[in-house]
Scaffold this motif. Structure first.
Motif, short mmCIF file in Angstrom:
data_model
loop_
_atom_site.label_atom_id
_atom_site.label_comp_id
_atom_site.label_asym_id
_atom_site.label_seq_id
_atom_site.Cartn_x
_atom_site.Cartn_y
_atom_site.Cartn_z
N ARG A 64 0.86 -1.20 0.00
CA ARG A 64 0.00 0.00 0.00
C ARG A 64 0.89 1.24 0.00
O ARG A 64 0.78 2.11 0.87
N ALA A 65 1.76 1.32 -0.97
CA ALA A 65 2.80 2.34 -0.95
C ALA A 65 2.23 3.76 -0.93
O ALA A 65 2.70 4.62 -0.17
N GLU A 66 1.26 4.05 -1.77
CA GLU A 66 0.71 5.40 -1.81
C GLU A 66 0.01 5.76 -0.50
O GLU A 66 0.11 6.89 -0.02
N ALA A 85 9.37 13.09 5.39
CA ALA A 85 8.37 12.57 4.47
C ALA A 85 8.84 12.63 3.02
O ALA A 85 8.52 11.74 2.22
N GLN A 86 9.59 13.67 2.64
CA GLN A 86 10.04 13.74 1.26
C GLN A 86 11.02 12.62 0.93
O GLN A 86 11.09 12.13 -0.20
N VAL A 87 11.78 12.19 1.94
CA VAL A 87 12.67 11.05 1.76
C VAL A 87 11.86 9.77 1.59
O VAL A 87 12.17 8.91 0.76
N VAL A 88 10.80 9.64 2.39
CA VAL A 88 9.93 8.47 2.29
C VAL A 88 9.36 8.36 0.89
O VAL A 88 9.38 7.28 0.26
N ARG A 89 8.83 9.45 0.37
CA ARG A 89 8.23 9.41 -0.97
C ARG A 89 9.27 9.00 -2.01
O ARG A 89 8.99 8.16 -2.87
N GLY A 134 8.73 -2.85 -3.13
CA GLY A 134 8.71 -4.20 -2.59
C GLY A 134 9.67 -4.32 -1.43
O GLY A 134 10.52 -3.45 -1.21
N ALA A 135 9.53 -5.39 -0.69
CA ALA A 135 10.40 -5.64 0.46
C ALA A 135 10.45 -7.15 0.71
O ALA A 135 9.52 -7.88 0.36
#
Length: 291
Positions: A64-66, A85-89, A134-135
């Motif tokens: 559920r990436a988005e 958060a910008q790093v997460v995106r 993915g992970a």
């Protein structure tokens, strides 16, 4: 007393796979902080009530990436989030490897096949297909040119689910030297680990896989440290990173290349490196505003 949330996933009736979480929460509490582990998608949590939210083991996000990125942005709007958060995106989509390559960082060569693209697959070498989000080797598999039809079905399944595929050469050096994970915390090198190859020949893309086989402590070479530091320096905007993990493999030339740059929810392997726990604890407390 600082309040720190360690964002994780909901394991349901099963025990959590995060072996580090109890260690870290306990160390923070012993130091006087109020530390709690909270599933990132818990609808009843008021994230504004924490001085710091540390993304630790949100290991179900790639489905559920988005939704996860939206949560990170909302969370960052009401409190401090590590990493930002910008790093997460940016880091939840492995097309960031292209950004690193453009910045001159040695990475595993990668092509991307989005839904609708033709299944243009190698016919002269062994290769890997995996999703950009993915992970734990989810939807990842290795193929030879003789496996073309199976690989095309793999791509079809991913594209049906709206996933973009990565196609990479299988670097056989990983079968000899493994994959090395270099951890950084608070901007400094913390420790390193080595694991064996994850993708065995003939293993189906949707089969369960051991994410960290034969995990052991590792002493990184100067070349590995240099590549890891170049990768971190190339993160867009030069953000402040509380934690980072750089996963390296040897290229065909024997030199280290970035396989992944883990800036969202990397396993820290503190259970393997217990001496690193005080360093991690102190960096989290400092990020929470404790002097």
């Amino acid at each position: 007393m600082p309040r720190v949330a360690l964002a994780t996933y909901d394991p349901g009736a099963q025990p959590s796979k995060d072996r580090d979480l109890p260690m870290l929460a306990g160390a923070l509490r012993d130091a006087g902080a109020e530390a709690v582990a909270v599933p990132w998608d818990d609808p009843d949590t008021d994230w504004s009530g924490f001085d710091l939210v540390v993304i630790r083991s949100t290991w179900d996000y790639s489905w559920r990436a988005e939704e996860f990125v939206a949560w990170a942005e909302k969370c960052a709007a009401v409190t401090r989030l590590a990493n930002p958060a910008q790093v997460v995106r940016w880091n939840t989509d492995k097309r960031y490897l292209g950004d690193l390559a453009e910045a001159g960082v040695p990475v595993v060569p990668t092509r991307y096949l989005a839904p609708g693209d033709a299944p243009d697959l190698p016919d002269d070498r062994e290769y890997v297909i995996k999703p950009t989000s993915g992970a734990g080797a989810r939807y990842a598999a290795r193929y030879t040119p003789d496996d073309h039809d199976t690989a095309v079905r793999h791509l079809g399944r991913m594209h049906e689910e709206g996933l973009t595929a990565m196609v990479q050469p299988y670097l056989t050096g990983i079968d000899v030297s493994g994959e090395r994970a270099l951890q950084f915390f608070g901007g400094r090198f913390l420790h390193a680990s080595r694991k064996g190859a994850v993708l065995a020949p003939g293993t189906a893309y949707d089969a369960a896989k051991v994410a960290h086989p034969d995990l052991a402590p590792w002493s990184p070479t100067p070349a590995e440290l240099a590549v890891a530091e170049r990768a971190l320096a190339a993160v867009p905007g030069a953000p402040e990173l509380l934690y980072a993990r750089v996963d390296l493999v040897d290229g065909a030339d024997g030199e280290p290349r970035v396989m992944e740059l883990e800036l969202v929810e990397p396993n820290l392997f503190l259970f393997l490196h217990p001496g690193s726990l005080p360093v991690v604890r102190d960096a989290v407390l400092e990020a929470a505003g404790c002097e």
